[in-house]
Design a protein around this motif. Structure first.
Motif, PDB file in Angstrom:
ATOM      1  N   UNK A  64      -4.810  -6.862  -8.977  1.00 31.57           N
ATOM      2  CA  UNK A  64      -3.401  -6.423  -9.008  1.00 31.57           C
ATOM      3  C   UNK A  64      -3.273  -5.180  -8.150  1.00 31.57           C
ATOM      4  N   UNK A  65      -2.059  -4.311  -7.831  1.00 35.85           N
ATOM      5  CA  UNK A  65      -1.821  -3.504  -7.200  1.00 35.85           C
ATOM      6  C   UNK A  65      -0.574  -2.962  -7.747  1.00 35.85           C
ATOM      7  N   UNK A  66      -0.412  -1.541  -8.249  1.00 33.81           N
ATOM      8  CA  UNK A  66       0.582  -1.116  -8.888  1.00 33.81           C
ATOM      9  C   UNK A  66       1.014   0.341  -8.258  1.00 33.81           C
ATOM     10  N   UNK A  67       2.414   0.542  -8.476  1.00 30.32           N
ATOM     11  CA  UNK A  67       2.830   1.802  -8.101  1.00 30.32           C
ATOM     12  C   UNK A  67       3.131   2.612  -9.519  1.00 30.32           C
ATOM     13  N   UNK A  68       2.239   3.456  -9.570  1.00 30.40           N
ATOM     14  CA  UNK A  68       2.278   4.559 -10.713  1.00 30.40           C
ATOM     15  C   UNK A  68       2.699   5.758 -10.270  1.00 30.40           C
ATOM     16  N   UNK A  69       2.973   6.028  -9.132  1.00 30.28           N
ATOM     17  CA  UNK A  69       3.254   7.702  -8.595  1.00 30.28           C
ATOM     18  C   UNK A  69       4.566   7.593  -8.664  1.00 30.28           C
ATOM     19  N   UNK A  70       5.457   7.101  -8.552  1.00 27.95           N
ATOM     20  CA  UNK A  70       6.981   7.242  -8.352  1.00 27.95           C
ATOM     21  C   UNK A  70       7.845   6.596  -9.532  1.00 27.95           C
ATOM     22  N   UNK A  71       6.928   5.918 -10.469  1.00 23.08           N
ATOM     23  CA  UNK A  71       7.644   5.544 -11.904  1.00 23.08           C
ATOM     24  C   UNK A  71       7.076   5.890 -13.129  1.00 23.08           C
ATOM     25  N   UNK A  72       7.654   6.051 -14.073  1.00 21.13           N
ATOM     26  CA  UNK A  72       7.309   6.520 -15.303  1.00 21.13           C
ATOM     27  C   UNK A  72       6.268   5.502 -15.885  1.00 21.13           C
ATOM     28  N   UNK A  73       6.764   4.114 -15.829  1.00 15.27           N
ATOM     29  CA  UNK A  73       5.816   3.128 -16.291  1.00 15.27           C
ATOM     30  C   UNK A  73       5.279   2.465 -14.812  1.00 15.27           C
ATOM     31  N   UNK A  74       4.043   1.968 -14.912  1.00 14.73           N
ATOM     32  CA  UNK A  74       3.484   1.439 -13.556  1.00 14.73           C
ATOM     33  C   UNK A  74       4.234   0.189 -13.213  1.00 14.73           C
ATOM     34  N   UNK A  75       4.557   0.057 -11.951  1.00 17.88           N
ATOM     35  CA  UNK A  75       5.120  -0.943 -11.492  1.00 17.88           C
ATOM     36  C   UNK A  75       4.273  -2.110 -10.848  1.00 17.88           C
ATOM     37  N   UNK A  76       4.301  -3.187 -11.088  1.00 15.76           N
ATOM     38  CA  UNK A  76       3.304  -3.987 -10.416  1.00 15.76           C
ATOM     39  C   UNK A  76       3.963  -4.639  -9.001  1.00 15.76           C
ATOM     40  N   UNK A  77       3.209  -4.336  -7.819  1.00 19.36           N
ATOM     41  CA  UNK A  77       3.612  -4.412  -6.466  1.00 19.36           C
ATOM     42  C   UNK A  77       3.062  -5.711  -5.807  1.00 19.36           C
ATOM     43  N   UNK A  78       1.845  -6.140  -6.231  1.00 14.48           N
ATOM     44  CA  UNK A  78       1.207  -7.398  -5.709  1.00 14.48           C
ATOM     45  C   UNK A  78       0.085  -7.968  -6.722  1.00 14.48           C
ATOM     46  N   UNK A  79       0.237  -9.253  -6.664  1.00 15.25           N
ATOM     47  CA  UNK A  79      -0.721 -10.074  -7.585  1.00 15.25           C
ATOM     48  C   UNK A  79      -1.644 -10.792  -6.668  1.00 15.25           C
ATOM     49  N   UNK A  80      -2.685 -10.654  -6.707  1.00 18.48           N
ATOM     50  CA  UNK A  80      -3.673 -11.170  -5.630  1.00 18.48           C
ATOM     51  C   UNK A  80      -4.612 -12.332  -6.455  1.00 18.48           C
ATOM     52  N   UNK A  81      -4.521 -13.552  -6.210  1.00 25.34           N
ATOM     53  CA  UNK A  81      -5.285 -14.665  -6.932  1.00 25.34           C
ATOM     54  C   UNK A  81      -6.149 -15.391  -6.020  1.00 25.34           C
ATOM     55  N   UNK A  82      -7.627 -15.486  -6.217  1.00 25.41           N
ATOM     56  CA  UNK A  82      -8.288 -16.605  -5.487  1.00 25.41           C
ATOM     57  C   UNK A  82      -8.775 -17.585  -6.088  1.00 25.41           C
TER      58      UNK A  82
END
Length: 124
Positions: A64-82
């Protein structure tokens, strides 16, 4: 600002490069790497197809990729599944219903392999 789709297309064309210790190393991904099957999931129809495949695989690799720099709580930005021979790049910002992953993650018959999973498991 480029979209994820723009960046993926740039990688596929070999446009993006990476500096390692100031040395140009060429494309981040080779064109051969990008020819492997992957699907960008940003619609309910694509998600339904991904769900059918993901839910029936015995082994999944997940990142997974999260954005936690601009939000109080982490925000899920991408889910990668193989799923063996197929990669699914799922856009959680596309307002998709990802609740089926609850059943997948709770299924003891499916082996889940997480990349740097401490945050993934905590947040998912």
């Amino acid at each position: 600002m480029s979209t994820l789709r723009d960046r993926l297309q740039a990688m596929a064309s070999g446009v993006l490069t990476m500096d390692v210790d100031g040395t140009k190393t060429g494309p981040v991904y080779s064109l051969e790497d990008m020819k492997k099957p992957w699907t960008f999931v940003d619609t309910p129809a694509k998600l339904a197809k991904a769900e059918r495949r993901i839910s029936t695989e015995p082994t999944l690799a997940i990142d997974t990729e999260y954005d936690s720099f601009r939000y109080f709580r982490e925000r899920l930005c991408l889910l990668q599944v193989q799923t063996g021979g197929k990669s699914w790049l799922i856009d959680p910002l596309a307002d998709l219903d990802l609740s089926f992953f609850g059943d997948v993650f709770n299924n003891p018959k499916i082996l889940k392999i997480f990349h740097a999973g401490d945050n993934d498991i905590r947040i998912l």
